[in-house]
Design a protein around this motif. Sequence first.
Motif, PDB file in Angstrom:
ATOM      1  N   THR A  28       7.699   1.078 -14.337  1.00 45.09           N
ATOM      2  CA  THR A  28       6.869   1.941 -15.180  1.00 45.09           C
ATOM      3  C   THR A  28       6.448   3.240 -14.506  1.00 45.09           C
ATOM      4  N   CYS A  29       6.662   3.381 -13.215  1.00 42.76           N
ATOM      5  CA  CYS A  29       6.271   4.631 -12.542  1.00 42.76           C
ATOM      6  C   CYS A  29       7.147   5.773 -13.052  1.00 42.76           C
ATOM      7  N   ALA A  30       6.502   6.853 -13.420  1.00 42.25           N
ATOM      8  CA  ALA A  30       7.220   7.911 -14.123  1.00 42.25           C
ATOM      9  C   ALA A  30       7.143   9.266 -13.429  1.00 42.25           C
ATOM     10  N   CYS A  31       6.534   9.333 -12.270  1.00 40.41           N
ATOM     11  CA  CYS A  31       6.356  10.646 -11.635  1.00 40.41           C
ATOM     12  C   CYS A  31       7.670  11.206 -11.124  1.00 40.41           C
ATOM     13  N   PHE A  32       7.803  12.513 -11.277  1.00 38.29           N
ATOM     14  CA  PHE A  32       9.024  13.157 -10.773  1.00 38.29           C
ATOM     15  C   PHE A  32       8.708  14.501 -10.165  1.00 38.29           C
ATOM     16  N   CYS A  68       7.115   1.270  -3.467  1.00 41.33           N
ATOM     17  CA  CYS A  68       6.499   0.626  -4.634  1.00 41.33           C
ATOM     18  C   CYS A  68       6.760   1.422  -5.909  1.00 41.33           C
ATOM     19  N   ALA A  69       6.629   2.734  -5.842  1.00 41.40           N
ATOM     20  CA  ALA A  69       6.825   3.532  -7.056  1.00 41.40           C
ATOM     21  C   ALA A  69       8.294   3.575  -7.466  1.00 41.40           C
ATOM     22  N   TYR A  70       9.191   3.564  -6.483  1.00 37.54           N
ATOM     23  CA  TYR A  70      10.613   3.690  -6.813  1.00 37.54           C
ATOM     24  C   TYR A  70      11.195   2.405  -7.383  1.00 37.54           C
ATOM     25  N   TRP A  80      12.898  11.180  -8.826  1.00 37.32           N
ATOM     26  CA  TRP A  80      11.706  10.335  -8.680  1.00 37.32           C
ATOM     27  C   TRP A  80      10.780  10.862  -7.594  1.00 37.32           C
ATOM     28  N   ASP A  81       9.497  10.687  -7.832  1.00 41.02           N
ATOM     29  CA  ASP A  81       8.494  11.045  -6.833  1.00 41.02           C
ATOM     30  C   ASP A  81       7.455   9.923  -6.816  1.00 41.02           C
ATOM     31  N   SER A  82       6.569   9.949  -5.847  1.00 43.68           N
ATOM     32  CA  SER A  82       5.557   8.890  -5.766  1.00 43.68           C
ATOM     33  C   SER A  82       4.209   9.431  -5.335  1.00 43.68           C
ATOM     34  N   CYS A  83       3.167   8.924  -5.985  1.00 39.12           N
ATOM     35  CA  CYS A  83       1.805   9.333  -5.635  1.00 39.12           C
ATOM     36  C   CYS A  83       1.384   8.755  -4.286  1.00 39.12           C
ATOM     37  N   GLY A  84       2.239   7.921  -3.680  1.00 45.82           N
ATOM     38  CA  GLY A  84       1.940   7.365  -2.361  1.00 45.82           C
ATOM     39  C   GLY A  84       2.269   8.331  -1.238  1.00 45.82           C
ATOM     40  N   ARG A  97      -5.683   4.182  -4.422  1.00 45.59           N
ATOM     41  CA  ARG A  97      -6.601   4.126  -5.566  1.00 45.59           C
ATOM     42  C   ARG A  97      -5.936   4.757  -6.796  1.00 45.59           C
ATOM     43  N   GLN A  98      -5.254   5.872  -6.596  1.00 48.10           N
ATOM     44  CA  GLN A  98      -4.561   6.523  -7.711  1.00 48.10           C
ATOM     45  C   GLN A  98      -3.546   5.582  -8.346  1.00 48.10           C
ATOM     46  N   ARG A  99      -2.823   4.862  -7.500  1.00 47.34           N
ATOM     47  CA  ARG A  99      -1.783   3.974  -8.030  1.00 47.34           C
ATOM     48  C   ARG A  99      -2.408   2.939  -8.978  1.00 47.34           C
ATOM     49  N   ILE A 100      -3.499   2.327  -8.538  1.00 46.86           N
ATOM     50  CA  ILE A 100      -4.131   1.291  -9.367  1.00 46.86           C
ATOM     51  C   ILE A 100      -4.855   1.909 -10.561  1.00 46.86           C
ATOM     52  N   MET A 101      -5.573   2.993 -10.298  1.00 42.83           N
ATOM     53  CA  MET A 101      -6.315   3.650 -11.374  1.00 42.83           C
ATOM     54  C   MET A 101      -5.372   4.131 -12.477  1.00 42.83           C
ATOM     55  N   HIS A 102      -4.252   4.717 -12.070  1.00 44.22           N
ATOM     56  CA  HIS A 102      -3.344   5.251 -13.077  1.00 44.22           C
ATOM     57  C   HIS A 102      -2.857   4.150 -14.007  1.00 44.22           C
ATOM     58  N   LYS A 103      -2.502   3.020 -13.392  1.00 41.18           N
ATOM     59  CA  LYS A 103      -1.897   1.945 -14.173  1.00 41.18           C
ATOM     60  C   LYS A 103      -2.907   1.134 -14.984  1.00 41.18           C
ATOM     61  N   PHE A 104      -4.120   0.977 -14.420  1.00 45.34           N
ATOM     62  CA  PHE A 104      -5.075   0.072 -15.054  1.00 45.34           C
ATOM     63  C   PHE A 104      -6.307   0.751 -15.641  1.00 45.34           C
TER      64      PHE A 104
END
Lengths: 267, 336
Positions: B244-248, B238-240, B265-269, B291-298
């Motif tokens: 808009t996912c920006a983690c690295f 999902c993050a890759y 690229w990295d992912s909070c998942g 939760r982090q994925r949704i919280m971060h974005k919204f």
Amino acid sequence: MNNLIARAKELLENKIVQVIVGYEAGPTGVARPAFITNPAKADLLIYDERCVQNLAVYLTKPEVRNLGKMAIVATLPVMRSIMMLISEQQIFADNIIVLGVSSDGSLLDIADIKVMQAYIEKSDLGNPVKDRALLVELNKLSKEERFAYWQKELSKCIKCYACRQACPLCYCTRCTVEVNQPQWIPVQSNTHGNMEWHILRAMHLAGRCISCGECGRACPVGIPCHLLTMQLADEVHNYFKVYAGTSEKMSSVLSTFEPNDKESFII
Amino acid sequence: METSRKLIRKQSLEKLYNQLSATRKVYAPVIADDKQVEFKYNPGFAEVTFEHIRSTLSVKNIAFPKVENLFLYSNGKTESTITDIDLNKIPEVVLWGSHPCDNAAFDALRSIFEWDIKDEFFSKRMEKLVVIGLSCHLSDAYCFCTSVGLAPNSSKGSDILLSPLHNGDYQADILTEKGASIVNSFSELFESTSGEEVVLTTVKQKFDHEKVTSKLNGAFEHPFWVENSLRCIGCGACAYVCPTCACFDIQDETRGKNGKRYRSWDSCGFSMFTLHTSGHNPRNVQSARWRQRIMHKFSYMPDRNQSLGCVGCGRCSSGCPVDMNIAEQLEALQNI
Ligand code: SF4
Ligand code: SF4
Ligand code: SF4
Ligand code: SF4
Ligand code: SF4
């Protein structure tokens, strides 16, 4: 399917299990894993040709385990995964109830592991027919052509590790790719590093892959990475005459030495 | 800049593409052998698709490549020498035919990469980027741009936005200086508008993002997260695929004396994403990661970056191996 729902309800109502791991239909019509804890919700369960995911991956997931004793909807690959996980001491047979389903969707009566073993033994344990055909095509190519094919495919890999996460037998809490002292496999995704990752994954599954195809199905960019592990399942069968996930006492082919092992592949 | 609207006929569009493609890198969508939609550099015009809904991967790699070298080093006996990457070598790229959600995603990325300190790699790549976007006349059940303040013809992030007309020609909205400079260089290809109607798809609004954001405030401990993430297998898909996912992650790779430091690229998942050296992991279960994925974005991004972290492209959901459908979950979250 009605039998499945009735059985699921009964297991939950009588508190024989706390959760049923099965399939439900998502909002776009795709079948997906479902975790039913309330008997009133058992009607959500479905079983049809859309239900392809190997649910055995959830047997080792901590938050699913936290729910309590489980019953799992199990096709042949799920049963074989369960066998592998028992033989590798990742789960206890006593903690799971197997809701076996045959390929035509009828509920099987799998009372215990012995019955499951008997069912597995009388099934076709080779790779799925469509993958067999793909492997035949690939094996017709010359070594160089085959290498070029995999180079092209694996150059698309983005190292999201969905293939690993979807596989019930990739349960390591720390995968080799996450070890960085020393760093065995480059973290970055490039053709060379991607190939190293896939060779490593294939070797870790040689003799353990139960040919469910889940890794390839999970890949978001459509790399048929399941063909690598399936090819090795064939090789292992050719050399050692065993199929993975057929007995609860199986020892892993690649980590066992027997004096009468053929050694023709050692140069 | 004042925006303007022109018409470009189908044949002229082909000329525009060919002329751009002859002199610069043009990144355009094609349908690959395996039916996946992918962006490629300078494909022939006949190969370029105008009929795709979403490419498998987003186009964020133009500004935030999956691997970016940060510097090179060479280790001597007592000291190391460091060589910077020459950012001036980053080429000009024309992004062609990317849809409004993906183009708006560059703004979300900018809100992260240029938040306080400018990330010079990202900024340079953005400076060299010209976006010729394409409004959508097709959509599917995964699209939800209209729930995150966008639409099938949003111009956010585009320098020029093309919209298909009923007769096969295109309307061209010229939105920025960069866009105007392209139109000026090929002015013979553009005409005055004809009044012909634009063909657009309709995307049903699924939730109210402001309501979601306000509900998330205080929902950290809600049982929703465990209940709705049990099936998530914790991969990076999902993050890759997300625009808009920006983690690295940052790594050094050394061969002999020479090496490079890069980010990828990295992912909070991933289970090890927040693992501390002490062994403690504040997000030690998958529900905390979801939760982090949704919280971060919204929640966190609207709060700190004044931008939503989602453009409603639906890729994370169509690409998820276990049908974690983010729009379905956001819809449920607005009513918890
Ligand atoms: S086919 Fe893939 S997912 Fe299935 S057991 Fe083999 S390696 Fe694992
Ligand atoms: S799922 Fe596909 S893209 Fe992801 S790591 Fe595996 S092969 Fe690569
Ligand atoms: S939501 Fe889907 S794609 Fe994302 S980590 Fe979970 S399983 Fe992977
Ligand atoms: S979170 Fe999903 S829908 Fe939103 S921008 Fe990312 S990939 Fe698209
Ligand atoms: S959602 Fe996760 S991977 Fe994406 S940018 Fe936020 S923290 Fe990073």
